[in-house]
Enzyme design. Structure first.
Site, mmCIF file in Angstrom:
data_model
loop_
_atom_site.group_PDB
_atom_site.id
_atom_site.type_symbol
_atom_site.label_atom_id
_atom_site.label_comp_id
_atom_site.label_asym_id
_atom_site.label_seq_id
_atom_site.Cartn_x
_atom_site.Cartn_y
_atom_site.Cartn_z
ATOM 1 N N ALA A 170 3.896 1.607 -1.164
ATOM 2 C CA ALA A 170 4.513 1.771 -2.486
ATOM 3 C C ALA A 170 3.485 2.241 -3.512
ATOM 4 O O ALA A 170 3.782 3.077 -4.380
ATOM 5 C CB ALA A 170 5.131 0.440 -2.933
ATOM 6 N N ALA A 171 2.260 1.721 -3.416
ATOM 7 C CA ALA A 171 1.212 2.111 -4.380
ATOM 8 C C ALA A 171 0.872 3.588 -4.225
ATOM 9 O O ALA A 171 0.709 4.310 -5.220
ATOM 10 C CB ALA A 171 -0.031 1.245 -4.168
ATOM 11 N N LYS A 172 0.768 4.050 -2.990
ATOM 12 C CA LYS A 172 0.443 5.467 -2.782
ATOM 13 C C LYS A 172 1.619 6.356 -3.191
ATOM 14 O O LYS A 172 1.430 7.451 -3.732
ATOM 15 C CB LYS A 172 0.035 5.716 -1.323
ATOM 16 C CG LYS A 172 -1.337 5.138 -0.984
ATOM 17 C CD LYS A 172 -2.403 5.611 -1.957
ATOM 18 C CE LYS A 172 -3.816 5.268 -1.518
ATOM 19 N NZ LYS A 172 -4.818 5.601 -2.541
ATOM 20 N N TYR A 198 0.841 -1.214 0.000
ATOM 21 C CA TYR A 198 0.000 0.000 0.000
ATOM 22 C C TYR A 198 0.873 1.260 0.000
ATOM 23 O O TYR A 198 0.604 2.219 -0.730
ATOM 24 C CB TYR A 198 -0.912 -0.035 1.234
ATOM 25 C CG TYR A 198 -1.810 1.165 1.382
ATOM 26 C CD1 TYR A 198 -2.876 1.380 0.506
ATOM 27 C CD2 TYR A 198 -1.624 2.088 2.418
ATOM 28 C CE1 TYR A 198 -3.722 2.479 0.657
ATOM 29 C CE2 TYR A 198 -2.457 3.179 2.572
ATOM 30 C CZ TYR A 198 -3.503 3.371 1.689
ATOM 31 O OH TYR A 198 -4.330 4.455 1.836
#
Ligand code: NAD
Length: 257
Positions: free
Chosen positions: A160-162, A158
């Site tokens: 890394a995704a944000k 999460y």
């Protein structure tokens, strides 16, 4: 304030939670709001919440992991409204995948990247040609305190995704600024939706939660309305000189830990 009179806004995955708060805020300020969500019951609830306030929101139920469905939904929306002035890429979340990096599987990474990044990339790619043709657009990406400083309860996938959404914001801002389009990210700390209340209760002891609260300078957690207010500003015409920004909406927590 009626800053969105005559404007059409799309808010993704907004049948409940933060996105619904954003939808109600923009509709309350005069926008013709369309809300997508895969949960038809949540969309019915969003329509009811709008009606209670004397407002209306358009809805479309589908799963945003289907890229073709996103492209079709954008074309239908543009045909119906004749414009898409505001895009709020709200879809995302940690999907209850494990907190610890070494407990996360490839599938945990793929699922989280699919909703937090791929769905937003595809929506943005479908909406941008309409904004370019109109010479105007406001895109607000949902980042997170997690993507800037790491997370106390969501995992590396999460975070890394944000981080990716916040980086994407910079590039879209650069590339499309000359077309009258701005792109910014908001980065909320923990916002007390029912889902997050449950996650905090599951992953933090009462003592840890009390300590976290002490680390927030304003001494409270965020509410949906805090994020909606920040997004309403970035999505408004008057924010036209603000682009490529990542706006912390976290009560100052990032200064304290
Ligand atoms: N709540 C927080 O504390 C917090 C903090 C920082 C950032 N954020 C970000 O804000 C955004 C909204 O968070 P939230 O807590 O309101 O979300 P949420 O988990 O409550 O979900 C909101 C909606 O998304 C819909 N949805 C989920 N997957 C979907 C899919 N594949 N297709 C279509 N709809 C789908 C759900 O049905 C739900 O109605 C996310 O990007 C999240 O990462 C939230």
């Amino acid at each position: 304030m009626r800053r969105f009179e005559g404007r059409a806004a799309l808010i993704t995955a907004a049948g409940s939670g933060v996105g619904l708060g954003v939808a109600l805020r923009l509709a309350g300020e005069g926008a013709a709001v369309t809300v997508w969500d895969r949960d038809a019951d949540a969309l019915a609830g969003a329509e009811a919440a709008a009606a209670e306030r004397g407002l209306e929101v358009g809805t479309r139920a589908f799963d945003m992991t289907d890229g073709g469905a996103i492209a079709r939904a954008v074309e239908t929306l543009h045909a119906e409204r004749g414009r898409i002035d505001v895009l709020v890429n709200n879809i995302g979340g940690s999907l209850h995948t494990p907190f610890r990096f070494l407990d996360q599987s490839d599938e945990d990474w793929e699922r989280v990247m699919a909703v937090n990044v791929a769905a937003c990339v595809r929506t943005t790619r479908a909406v941008l040609p309409h904004m370019v043709a109109a010479g105007y657009g406001r895109i607000v990406n949902m980042g997170s305190k997690a993507g800037r400083y790491g997370s106390l309860f969501a995992g590396a996938n999460y975070v890394a995704a944000k981080g990716a959404m916040q980086a994407l914001t910079l590039q879209i801002a650069q590339e499309f600024g000359p077309h009258g389009i701005t792109c910014n990210a908001v980065c909320p700390g923990a916002i007390l939706t029912p889902r997050v209340r449950g996650l905090l209760a599951e992953r933090q002891t009462p003592e840890t939660r009390a300590g976290v609260l002490q680390s927030i300078p304003v001494r409270r957690h965020g509410e949906v309305e805090d994020v909606a207010a920040a997004i309403a500003y970035l999505a408004s015409e008057e924010a036209g000189f603000v682009t490529g920004a990542s706006l912390d909406v976290n009560g100052g927590q990032s200064m304290a830990i």
